[in-house]
Design a protein around this motif. Structure first.
Motif, PDB file in Angstrom:
ATOM      1  N   GLY A  46      38.687  22.096  17.446  1.00 10.57           N
ATOM      2  CA  GLY A  46      38.354  20.531  17.565  1.00 10.57           C
ATOM      3  C   GLY A  46      37.598  20.323  16.107  1.00 10.57           C
ATOM      4  N   ASP A  47      36.928  19.240  16.169  1.00  6.50           N
ATOM      5  CA  ASP A  47      36.130  18.968  15.111  1.00  6.50           C
ATOM      6  C   ASP A  47      35.271  20.043  14.655  1.00  6.50           C
ATOM      7  OD1 ASP A  47      37.360  16.183  14.819  1.00  6.50           O
ATOM      8  OD2 ASP A  47      35.980  15.312  16.053  1.00  6.50           O
ATOM      9  N   THR A 163      42.653  20.326  18.758  1.00  3.40           N
ATOM     10  CA  THR A 163      42.234  19.747  19.920  1.00  3.40           C
ATOM     11  C   THR A 163      43.360  20.161  20.782  1.00  3.40           C
ATOM     12  OG1 THR A 163      42.905  17.401  19.565  1.00  3.40           O
ATOM     13  CG2 THR A 163      40.670  18.219  19.289  1.00  3.40           C
TER      14      THR A 163
END
Length: 173
Positions: A46-47, A163
């Motif tokens: 993810g981020d 993600t």
């Protein structure tokens, strides 16, 4: 974005291209020589806006873990890379994001450079599905000037599709 002179900018670019070539050609012992003893090598899930130890990551390695990973890859018993995946990457949009001055207080040359770049990595998964896999993302390097030249003190690889479920990343990205 921080300004550096043309010679330093070119040195940084050449270093990044050399590091990528060693990884693409699975020349991992040579690649490992380009990292510092205190390296942090991180591929967040993810981020990457979180502390690396606070959540699961795809990779979150120090030098010891990288050396172990490389030993496994070079052993021929890591079947996810037998035979080795032919790979090539394209690096672009290289920017010096920050310059961190040396620690001796004399106002001299920079000690570390924060460098961002985009990449596209093509992996031909010959040992698995024979698919052409495409890995795309942004890398942030912290390059440190040493007596041996520039070295990677930190490498953060943020994948565009981080993600999503990803295939096995059994190589040095």
């Amino acid at each position: 974005m921080s300004a550096v002179d043309e010679a330093t900018r070119r040195e940084i670019e050449e270093f990044l291209y050399h590091e990528a070539m060693l990884a693409d050609e699975s020349r991992y012992p040579e690649w490992l020589e380009l990292v510092t003893d205190d390296i942090h090598y991180w591929v967040p899930a993810g981020d990457g806006d979180y502390e690396p130890g606070s959540r699961v990551s795809f990779l979150n390695d120090n030098r010891t873990r990288l050396a172990t990973r490389i030993t496994q890859l070079m052993s021929g018993r890591r079947y996810s890379q037998v035979p080795k995946s032919p790979m090539r990457r394209i690096i672009s949009n290289i920017q010096v994001l920050a310059v961190h001055p040396d620690g001796d207080g004399d106002g001299g040359s920079a000690d570390e450079y924060e460098v961002g770049s985009n990449f596209v990595l093509y992996e031909h998964a010959v040992q698995a599905t024979n698919d052409m896999r495409v890995w795309v993302g942004r890398t942030t390097h912290r390059l440190r000037r040493t007596d041996e030249g520039l070295r990677v003190a930190r490498k953060k690889i943020e994948l565009v599709n981080s993600t999503s479920a990803l295939p096995n990343m059994s190589f040095i990205i």
